[in-house]
Design an enzyme around this catalytic site. Structure first.
Site, mmCIF file in Angstrom:
data_model
loop_
_atom_site.group_PDB
_atom_site.id
_atom_site.type_symbol
_atom_site.label_atom_id
_atom_site.label_comp_id
_atom_site.label_asym_id
_atom_site.label_seq_id
_atom_site.Cartn_x
_atom_site.Cartn_y
_atom_site.Cartn_z
ATOM 1 N N GLU A 42 -6.430 4.818 -0.550
ATOM 2 C CA GLU A 42 -5.380 4.520 -0.960
ATOM 3 C C GLU A 42 -4.561 3.889 -2.203
ATOM 4 O O GLU A 42 -5.487 2.871 -2.669
ATOM 5 C CB GLU A 42 -4.788 3.158 0.021
ATOM 6 C CG GLU A 42 -4.671 2.524 0.748
ATOM 7 C CD GLU A 42 -3.947 1.145 1.210
ATOM 8 O OE1 GLU A 42 -4.050 1.345 1.947
ATOM 9 O OE2 GLU A 42 -3.031 0.294 0.888
ATOM 10 N N ARG A 46 1.575 0.938 -7.484
ATOM 11 C CA ARG A 46 1.342 -0.122 -8.242
ATOM 12 C C ARG A 46 1.783 0.046 -9.550
ATOM 13 O O ARG A 46 1.642 -0.812 -10.599
ATOM 14 C CB ARG A 46 0.888 -1.991 -8.110
ATOM 15 C CG ARG A 46 0.703 -2.117 -7.228
ATOM 16 C CD ARG A 46 -0.361 -3.232 -6.443
ATOM 17 N NE ARG A 46 -0.800 -3.637 -5.050
ATOM 18 C CZ ARG A 46 -1.268 -4.179 -4.552
ATOM 19 N NH1 ARG A 46 -1.709 -5.050 -5.638
ATOM 20 N NH2 ARG A 46 -1.109 -4.486 -3.488
ATOM 21 N N LYS A 129 -0.953 -2.509 9.820
ATOM 22 C CA LYS A 129 -2.368 -3.516 8.437
ATOM 23 C C LYS A 129 -2.108 -4.957 8.781
ATOM 24 O O LYS A 129 -0.406 -5.317 9.053
ATOM 25 C CB LYS A 129 -1.566 -2.800 7.011
ATOM 26 C CG LYS A 129 -2.088 -3.685 5.151
ATOM 27 C CD LYS A 129 -1.331 -3.773 4.615
ATOM 28 C CE LYS A 129 -2.102 -4.057 3.314
ATOM 29 N NZ LYS A 129 -1.632 -3.393 2.056
HETATM 30 C C1 3PG Z 1 -3.670 -4.292 -0.925
HETATM 31 O O1 3PG Z 1 -2.952 -3.251 -1.673
HETATM 32 O O2 3PG Z 1 -3.692 -4.046 0.079
HETATM 33 C C2 3PG Z 1 -3.848 -5.123 -1.624
HETATM 34 O O3 3PG Z 1 -4.067 -5.866 -2.773
HETATM 35 C C3 3PG Z 1 -5.754 -5.021 -1.197
HETATM 36 O O4 3PG Z 1 -6.480 -6.282 -1.729
HETATM 37 P P1 3PG Z 1 -7.917 -6.433 -2.223
HETATM 38 O O5 3PG Z 1 -7.403 -6.397 -3.675
HETATM 39 O O6 3PG Z 1 -7.670 -7.893 -2.050
HETATM 40 O O7 3PG Z 1 -8.673 -5.399 -1.146
#
Ligand code: 3PG
Length: 213
Positions: A42, A46, A129
Site C-alpha cells: 500500500e 504522503r 480500515k
Molecule cells: C497508515 O498510513 O495507515 C499508517 O500510517 C500506518 O501506521 P503505522 O505507520 O503505525 O504502521
C-alpha cells in the site's frame, strides 16, 4: 472485482504500508516484498513520488499494489492511472468513498467509531480500515467495537508491530493487518533491501505458524 481483491488481501493477512520519497526505491522494494513472501504494497500519498512508485511496482506484474492515505478524488484518479488496484483512506472521506463505490473501485476507508461504521454500512461497505488501531485500544478496543457489527471485516492499521499483530489476526473479524513496520524507510534507506525481505519473511512465518493465516 472488489470481493476478489479483498479475498486476496485476506490470504496475505499482512499489508506492508510504504511511504516512498524517491521512486527509485520502488522496484527493489517490490522485489524485497515478493522475496519476503508478501507480494503486496500500500503506497501512501504522503510524498510526491507516490504515483511514480505505484507505476513502477505495478509494471512488475507480480504484486498487488494499492494507494494509501488517499484524501482527494484527484489522488484516486492519479493512483488508478498509475495502476493502483485498491484505495485506502485514513477516515471516511465521503467524496473519495462515493467516487470509488460508483466505479466499483475496491476501497477500505478508515473508521474509528461506531458512527463511522454506521456511515460505511449505509453505503454498502463491508470492509473498513480500523485506524489508528493501537491508539484506539488495540485488539481489545476493536473487539468491543466490532461486537455490534458481525457483518463487517476490519483491516487494523496504525501502531501495529510484530509483537501485537497476532492478537488482531486471531480475530475472525480481522481480514488483514496493515503496517509500515514491514517496510519502513529506516530499513531500506541505506539500500539494504534484504533487511526488508528479512523482516517480511519473519512476519509471514510468525503469522503462518500461529495458524492466524
Ligand atoms: C497508515 O498510513 O495507515 C499508517 O500510517 C500506518 O501506521 P503505522 O505507520 O503505525 O504502521
Amino acid at each position: 472485482m472488489t470481493l476478489a481483491l479483498f479475498d486476496r488481501l485476506e490470504q496475505l493477512r499482512l499489508i506492508p504500508i510504504v511511504t516512498i520519497d524517491d521512486a527509485r526505491h520502488a522496484e527493489p522494494l517490490a522485489d524485497a516484498l515478493v522475496r519476503g513472501g508478501l507480494p503486496c504494497a500500500e503506497v501512501t500519498f504522503r510524498t510526491d513520488a507516490a504515483a511514480r512508485a505505484i507505476r513502477a511496482m505495478t509494471q512488475r506484474g507480480n504484486l498487488l499494489v494499492g494507494a494509501g492515505t488517499v484524501l482527494l478524488v484527484d489522488q484516486v484518479k492519479v493512483a488508478l492511472d498509475a495502476g493502483a488496484q485498491f484505495v485506502v483512506t485514513p477516515g471516511l472521506h465521503p467524496k473519495v468513498v462515493n467516487y470509488c463505490l460508483e466505479r466499483s473501485i475496491p476501497i477500505a476507508p478508515g473508521v474509528a467509531t461506531a458512527t463511522d461504521i454506521a456511515w460505511a454500512l449505509d453505503r454498502g461497505l463491508r470492509v473498513v480500515k480500523f485506524f489508528p488501531a493501537e491508539a484506539l485500544g488495540g485488539s481489545r478496543g476493536l473487539k468491543a467495537l466490532c461486537a455490534a457489527y458481525p457483518m463487517m471485516r476490519f483491516i487494523p492499521t496504525g501502531g501495529i508491530h510484530l509483537s501485537c499483530v497476532r492478537e488482531y489476526l486471531r480475530m475472525p473479524e480481522v481480514l488483514a493487518c496493515g503496517g509500515s513496520w514491514l517496510a519502513s524507510a529506516d530499513l531500506y534507506a541505506s539500500g539494504d533491501y534484504d533487511a526488508v525481505a528479512r523482516v517480511v519473511r519473519e512476519a509471514v512465518s510468525l503469522v503462518r505458524h500461529d495458524g492466524a493465516s
